[in-house]
Design an enzyme around this catalytic site. Structure first.
Site, PDB file in Angstrom:
ATOM      1  N   VAL A  10      47.564  44.245  36.821  1.00 20.51           N
ATOM      2  CA  VAL A  10      48.262  43.493  36.170  1.00 20.51           C
ATOM      3  C   VAL A  10      47.377  42.378  35.316  1.00 20.51           C
ATOM      4  O   VAL A  10      48.129  41.760  34.455  1.00 20.51           O
ATOM      5  CB  VAL A  10      49.302  42.650  37.208  1.00 20.51           C
ATOM      6  CG1 VAL A  10      50.196  43.589  37.814  1.00 20.51           C
ATOM      7  CG2 VAL A  10      48.627  41.772  38.230  1.00 20.51           C
ATOM      8  N   VAL A  14      41.148  39.311  33.762  1.00 20.19           N
ATOM      9  CA  VAL A  14      41.220  38.520  32.471  1.00 20.19           C
ATOM     10  C   VAL A  14      41.804  37.071  32.678  1.00 20.19           C
ATOM     11  O   VAL A  14      41.555  36.238  31.943  1.00 20.19           O
ATOM     12  CB  VAL A  14      41.864  39.272  31.282  1.00 20.19           C
ATOM     13  CG1 VAL A  14      43.484  39.482  31.678  1.00 20.19           C
ATOM     14  CG2 VAL A  14      41.598  38.883  30.101  1.00 20.19           C
ATOM     15  N   LYS A  34      34.639  36.940  44.135  1.00 21.97           N
ATOM     16  CA  LYS A  34      35.215  37.838  44.356  1.00 21.97           C
ATOM     17  C   LYS A  34      35.025  38.520  45.867  1.00 21.97           C
ATOM     18  O   LYS A  34      33.909  39.128  46.083  1.00 21.97           O
ATOM     19  CB  LYS A  34      34.779  39.101  43.363  1.00 21.97           C
ATOM     20  CG  LYS A  34      35.621  40.635  43.656  1.00 21.97           C
ATOM     21  CD  LYS A  34      36.914  40.575  43.018  1.00 21.97           C
ATOM     22  CE  LYS A  34      37.664  41.973  43.186  1.00 21.97           C
ATOM     23  NZ  LYS A  34      39.107  41.915  42.557  1.00 21.97           N
ATOM     24  N   THR A  38      35.979  46.712  44.847  1.00 23.43           N
ATOM     25  CA  THR A  38      35.943  48.504  45.376  1.00 23.43           C
ATOM     26  C   THR A  38      35.889  49.218  44.149  1.00 23.43           C
ATOM     27  O   THR A  38      35.963  48.764  43.143  1.00 23.43           O
ATOM     28  CB  THR A  38      37.413  48.655  45.986  1.00 23.43           C
ATOM     29  OG1 THR A  38      38.387  48.391  45.095  1.00 23.43           O
ATOM     30  CG2 THR A  38      37.565  47.924  47.303  1.00 23.43           C
ATOM     31  N   ASP A  47      34.455  43.193  38.635  1.00 24.41           N
ATOM     32  CA  ASP A  47      35.409  41.958  38.022  1.00 24.41           C
ATOM     33  C   ASP A  47      34.574  40.862  37.642  1.00 24.41           C
ATOM     34  O   ASP A  47      34.763  40.123  36.575  1.00 24.41           O
ATOM     35  CB  ASP A  47      36.464  41.915  39.030  1.00 24.41           C
ATOM     36  CG  ASP A  47      37.305  42.989  39.068  1.00 24.41           C
ATOM     37  OD1 ASP A  47      37.459  43.646  38.127  1.00 24.41           O
ATOM     38  OD2 ASP A  47      38.150  43.048  40.126  1.00 24.41           O
ATOM     39  N   GLU A 106      39.485  35.617  43.104  1.00 19.73           N
ATOM     40  CA  GLU A 106      40.024  36.804  42.682  1.00 19.73           C
ATOM     41  C   GLU A 106      40.291  37.829  43.796  1.00 19.73           C
ATOM     42  O   GLU A 106      39.386  38.281  44.559  1.00 19.73           O
ATOM     43  CB  GLU A 106      39.438  37.553  41.412  1.00 19.73           C
ATOM     44  CG  GLU A 106      40.278  38.436  40.942  1.00 19.73           C
ATOM     45  CD  GLU A 106      39.565  39.358  39.889  1.00 19.73           C
ATOM     46  OE1 GLU A 106      40.142  40.548  39.436  1.00 19.73           O
ATOM     47  OE2 GLU A 106      38.760  38.984  39.286  1.00 19.73           O
ATOM     48  N   GLY A 107      41.603  38.097  44.108  1.00 16.37           N
ATOM     49  CA  GLY A 107      41.943  39.033  45.230  1.00 16.37           C
ATOM     50  C   GLY A 107      41.703  40.536  44.606  1.00 16.37           C
ATOM     51  O   GLY A 107      41.098  40.657  43.661  1.00 16.37           O
TER      52      GLY A 107
END
EC number: 6.3.3.3
Length: 234
Positions: A10, A14, A34, A38, A47, A106-107
């Protein structure tokens, strides 16, 4: 501050980069953490790599990496690696909080994706991490059909845990349709920002200069009039 989403893909990364850029433009020292990356077997940038390219936070840390593109707990199990332990993540975030003005976490996937294990052996989620840290959350949502239900469910789960939260649209289309405008109207009471589709592909300098205009003051931005924003976006 936790950055989670209504689903995978989603725009969490960003949006994390945009909040980083806006906060740093406001003079804050920002760290991005993070907990579990994965899908590293693909060789694609992680990420934290993407956030660093777009926003250059003072610190970027990935606590654990797993080769398969699965939820972190499942990825650890499949790879026969140690899963993330909740309080190790809490300690790492607090360590960065001692050295920075803002820590963004960030999940992975959505709010209730199994991230790792507690000392008791029970799985924990991003929601549990928010509670353990006493941190607010940013929920990244889609703009299109289906987003109202997914967003409401995520916000309700956070509200039940007494976690303050706001919503950011991860990719506002260049040519919005009726469904996008209708969804925007319903999301505005909880809306903290909206990023244009394709923001992650921007030149980093343009991205950093633009980020504050995509976010409200709650996320260190300057967007304070959704009506004017809508007119500019139509």
């Amino acid at each position: 501050m936790l950055v989670t989403g209504t689903d995978t893909g989603v725009g969490k990364t960003v949006v994390t980069a945009a909040v980083t850029a806006a906060a740093q433009a406001a003079g804050l020292r920002v760290a991005v953490v993070k907990p579990g990356q994965t899908g590293t077997a693909t060789g694609d940038p992680g990420d934290i790599d993407s956030v660093t390219r777009l926003a250059a936070p003072l610190t970027g840390r990935t606590l654990a990496s797993f080769p398969d593109p699965l939820a972190p707990l499942a990825a650890a199990r499949v790879a026969r690696l140690e899963p993330l332990e909740l309080y190790d993540v809490v300690d790492a975030v607090r360590e960065e909080a001692d050295k920075h003005d803002l820590v963004l976490i960030e999940g992975a996937g959505g709010l209730l994706v199994p991230m790792g294990l507690r000392p008791s052996g029970e799985p924990w989620t991003v929601a549990d991490l928010a509670v353990a840290l006493g941190a607010p959350a940013v929920v990244v949502a889609r703009a299109g059909l289906g987003t109202l239900n997914h967003t409401a469910l995520t916000l309700e789960a956070l509200q039940r845990r007494a976690v303050p939260a706001g919503v950011v649209i991860g990719a506002w289309p260049a040519t919005p349709e009726l469904v996008h405008w209708a969804n925007l109207t319903d999301l505005v009471p909880n809306l903290f920002g909206a990023l244009p589709a394709g923001a992650g592909a921007m030149d980093p300098g343009v991205f950093r200069r633009s980020a504050s205009g995509w976010l409200t003051p709650a996320l260190y931005g300057v967007l304070d009039d959704w009506r004017a924003w809508a007119e500019d976006s139509s």
